[in-house]
Design a protein around this motif. Structure first.
Motif, PDB file in Angstrom:
ATOM      1  N   SER A  45       0.823  -1.217   0.000  1.00  0.00           N
ATOM      2  CA  SER A  45       0.000   0.000   0.000  1.00  0.00           C
ATOM      3  C   SER A  45       0.855   1.263   0.000  1.00  0.00           C
ATOM      4  O   SER A  45       0.524   2.241  -0.683  1.00  0.00           O
ATOM      5  N   SER A  46       1.969   1.249   0.747  1.00  0.00           N
ATOM      6  CA  SER A  46       2.811   2.451   0.809  1.00  0.00           C
ATOM      7  C   SER A  46       3.492   2.725  -0.528  1.00  0.00           C
ATOM      8  O   SER A  46       3.502   3.860  -1.010  1.00  0.00           O
ATOM      9  N   ILE A  47       4.059   1.679  -1.149  1.00  0.00           N
ATOM     10  CA  ILE A  47       4.712   1.864  -2.445  1.00  0.00           C
ATOM     11  C   ILE A  47       3.673   2.094  -3.535  1.00  0.00           C
ATOM     12  O   ILE A  47       3.857   2.932  -4.432  1.00  0.00           O
ATOM     13  N   GLY A  48       2.559   1.363  -3.465  1.00  0.00           N
ATOM     14  CA  GLY A  48       1.505   1.526  -4.467  1.00  0.00           C
ATOM     15  C   GLY A  48       0.910   2.922  -4.453  1.00  0.00           C
ATOM     16  O   GLY A  48       0.610   3.492  -5.513  1.00  0.00           O
ATOM     17  N   THR A  49       0.735   3.482  -3.262  1.00  0.00           N
ATOM     18  CA  THR A  49       0.219   4.846  -3.163  1.00  0.00           C
ATOM     19  C   THR A  49       1.186   5.838  -3.803  1.00  0.00           C
ATOM     20  O   THR A  49       0.769   6.787  -4.479  1.00  0.00           O
ATOM     21  N   MET A  50       2.484   5.618  -3.596  1.00  0.00           N
ATOM     22  CA  MET A  50       3.481   6.485  -4.229  1.00  0.00           C
ATOM     23  C   MET A  50       3.434   6.347  -5.748  1.00  0.00           C
ATOM     24  O   MET A  50       3.654   7.325  -6.475  1.00  0.00           O
ATOM     25  N   ARG A  51       3.142   5.146  -6.231  1.00  0.00           N
ATOM     26  CA  ARG A  51       3.065   4.936  -7.679  1.00  0.00           C
ATOM     27  C   ARG A  51       1.870   5.674  -8.280  1.00  0.00           C
ATOM     28  O   ARG A  51       2.012   6.396  -9.277  1.00  0.00           O
ATOM     29  N   VAL A  52       0.688   5.510  -7.685  1.00  0.00           N
ATOM     30  CA  VAL A  52      -0.512   6.108  -8.289  1.00  0.00           C
ATOM     31  C   VAL A  52      -0.557   7.622  -8.099  1.00  0.00           C
ATOM     32  O   VAL A  52      -1.269   8.315  -8.836  1.00  0.00           O
ATOM     33  N   THR A  53       0.172   8.143  -7.111  1.00  0.00           N
ATOM     34  CA  THR A  53       0.234   9.603  -6.924  1.00  0.00           C
ATOM     35  C   THR A  53       1.447  10.220  -7.618  1.00  0.00           C
ATOM     36  O   THR A  53       1.772  11.392  -7.390  1.00  0.00           O
ATOM     37  N   GLU A  54       2.151   9.407  -8.426  1.00  0.00           N
ATOM     38  CA  GLU A  54       3.268   9.844  -9.267  1.00  0.00           C
ATOM     39  C   GLU A  54       4.488  10.316  -8.475  1.00  0.00           C
ATOM     40  O   GLU A  54       5.351  11.008  -9.006  1.00  0.00           O
ATOM     41  N   GLN A  55       4.590   9.914  -7.209  1.00  0.00           N
ATOM     42  CA  GLN A  55       5.782  10.249  -6.433  1.00  0.00           C
ATOM     43  C   GLN A  55       7.003   9.460  -6.924  1.00  0.00           C
ATOM     44  O   GLN A  55       8.126   9.964  -6.885  1.00  0.00           O
ATOM     45  N   ILE A  56       6.768   8.228  -7.365  1.00  0.00           N
ATOM     46  CA  ILE A  56       7.875   7.421  -7.899  1.00  0.00           C
ATOM     47  C   ILE A  56       8.389   8.037  -9.192  1.00  0.00           C
ATOM     48  O   ILE A  56       9.604   8.083  -9.440  1.00  0.00           O
ATOM     49  N   ASP A  57       7.473   8.547 -10.023  1.00  0.00           N
ATOM     50  CA  ASP A  57       7.894   9.215 -11.254  1.00  0.00           C
ATOM     51  C   ASP A  57       8.750  10.436 -10.935  1.00  0.00           C
ATOM     52  O   ASP A  57       9.728  10.725 -11.644  1.00  0.00           O
ATOM     53  N   ALA A  58       8.402  11.134  -9.856  1.00  0.00           N
ATOM     54  CA  ALA A  58       9.182  12.313  -9.465  1.00  0.00           C
ATOM     55  C   ALA A  58      10.593  11.911  -9.045  1.00  0.00           C
ATOM     56  O   ALA A  58      11.568  12.608  -9.357  1.00  0.00           O
ATOM     57  N   LEU A  59      10.720  10.777  -8.352  1.00  0.00           N
ATOM     58  CA  LEU A  59      12.049  10.292  -7.966  1.00  0.00           C
ATOM     59  C   LEU A  59      12.886   9.968  -9.196  1.00  0.00           C
ATOM     60  O   LEU A  59      14.085  10.275  -9.255  1.00  0.00           O
ATOM     61  N   GLU A  60      12.253   9.337 -10.170  1.00  0.00           N
ATOM     62  CA  GLU A  60      12.974   8.986 -11.391  1.00  0.00           C
ATOM     63  C   GLU A  60      13.428  10.243 -12.145  1.00  0.00           C
ATOM     64  O   GLU A  60      14.529  10.283 -12.702  1.00  0.00           O
ATOM     65  N   VAL A  61      12.577  11.270 -12.152  1.00  0.00           N
ATOM     66  CA  VAL A  61      12.929  12.516 -12.822  1.00  0.00           C
ATOM     67  C   VAL A  61      14.148  13.160 -12.163  1.00  0.00           C
ATOM     68  O   VAL A  61      15.009  13.749 -12.835  1.00  0.00           O
ATOM     69  N   MET A  62      14.261  13.021 -10.845  1.00  0.00           N
ATOM     70  CA  MET A  62      15.400  13.582 -10.114  1.00  0.00           C
ATOM     71  C   MET A  62      16.658  12.727 -10.249  1.00  0.00           C
ATOM     72  O   MET A  62      17.690  13.017  -9.645  1.00  0.00           O
ATOM     73  N   GLY A  63      16.567  11.633 -11.014  1.00  0.00           N
ATOM     74  CA  GLY A  63      17.741  10.792 -11.240  1.00  0.00           C
ATOM     75  C   GLY A  63      18.001   9.800 -10.131  1.00  0.00           C
ATOM     76  O   GLY A  63      19.122   9.279 -10.007  1.00  0.00           O
ATOM     77  N   ILE A  64      16.978   9.504  -9.314  1.00  0.00           N
ATOM     78  CA  ILE A  64      17.133   8.564  -8.195  1.00  0.00           C
ATOM     79  C   ILE A  64      16.622   7.197  -8.628  1.00  0.00           C
ATOM     80  O   ILE A  64      15.546   7.089  -9.246  1.00  0.00           O
ATOM     81  N   ASN A  65      17.380   6.161  -8.318  1.00  0.00           N
ATOM     82  CA  ASN A  65      16.931   4.785  -8.555  1.00  0.00           C
ATOM     83  C   ASN A  65      15.829   4.480  -7.553  1.00  0.00           C
ATOM     84  O   ASN A  65      16.082   4.168  -6.396  1.00  0.00           O
TER      85      ASN A  65
END
Length: 246
Positions: A106-126
């Motif tokens: 739920s914690s990782i999935g929530t970050m995925r659907v709210t595009e927080q993971i995409d923001a990490l990728e944009v900042m160059g973070i694995n």
């Protein structure tokens, strides 16, 4: 997507997870947070369940040992073997798969659907390394302590149950605990614990990271991750027992 594709995607995820952390300070902060969330907050339920299940095992064994020709010390021996071999490493891991696995998904999935993971990728973070690796380390290193505590409390719960019920004496129970003690059984339990801890951390992370949709999809992914983690624990339990004890 068929099962083979899921397995391939899972191992590709692990390849990204186990890369060197890019920002160590944030990594250590995340690690300590995960130790608290995944480990320390699970202490209560493990302690409670271990104590009473150990008591139930001892009572059921005592109620089934009615023959005067069978020594009462067998109760302690059976409780010790049951707790160390199966209850503590396997049953407790299944409980943790439900509690911890749903939280991870739920914690990782929530970050995925709210595009927080995409923001990490944009900042160059694995993002996989940043989100999943602390969870893996926290579970693999902390869960052996949890399971060891479950063993101690389960055996102690059996002793308390005998004293309260009067079905067997504490001395007989302790004598049974000392019968044919094999240190390798502890090693076997710890090996299972490490494997199960790895599954509890990575399988829910996989389902959460690759979820698609909204909040309903996250809920479904949480349920699916718990089911699959439990299935894999049962399967690995069989094969590890086959390899290590036969």
């Amino acid at each position: 997507m068929n099962y083979i594709e899921h397995v391939g995607k899972y191992f590709m995820m692990l390849f990204q997870v186990f890369k060197k952390p890019q920002r160590r300070r944030f990594f250590y902060e995340s690690l300590f947070k995960e130790i608290e969330e995944l480990g320390l907050k699970s202490l209560g339920i493990i302690m409670f369940i271990s104590f009473f299940i150990g008591g139930v095992i001892a009572l059921q064994t005592a109620l089934n040992v009615e023959s005067p020709f069978i020594p009462k010390s067998l109760i302690g021996f059976a409780a010790k073997r049951s707790v160390i071999l199966e209850f503590a490493p396997t049953f407790c891991s299944i409980i943790l798969a439900g509690k911890v696995g749903s939280y991870i998904t739920s914690s990782i999935g929530t970050m995925r659907v709210t595009e927080q993971i995409d923001a990490l990728e944009v900042m160059g973070i694995n993002s996989l390394n940043h989100l999943v690796l602390p969870k893996v380390i926290a579970t693999v290193f902390f869960y052996p302590f949890l399971i060891s505590l479950a063993m101690v409390l389960g055996i102690f719960g059996g002793w308390v149950a005998g004293i309260i019920s009067g079905l067997f004496s504490g001395l007989d129970y302790i004598e049974g605990l000392q019968m044919e003690f094999k240190p390798f059984l502890i090693t076997y339990a710890m090996i299972k614990t490490l494997v199960f801890a790895f599954l509890i951390a990575t399988v829910p992370s996989y389902h959460g990271y690759y979820v698609k949709g909204g909040s309903i999809a996250v809920g479904k992914a949480s349920t699916k991750s718990v089911v699959w983690t439990t299935i894999l624990i049962v399967i690995f339990n069989y094969f590890l027992t086959q390899m290590l004890l036969t």
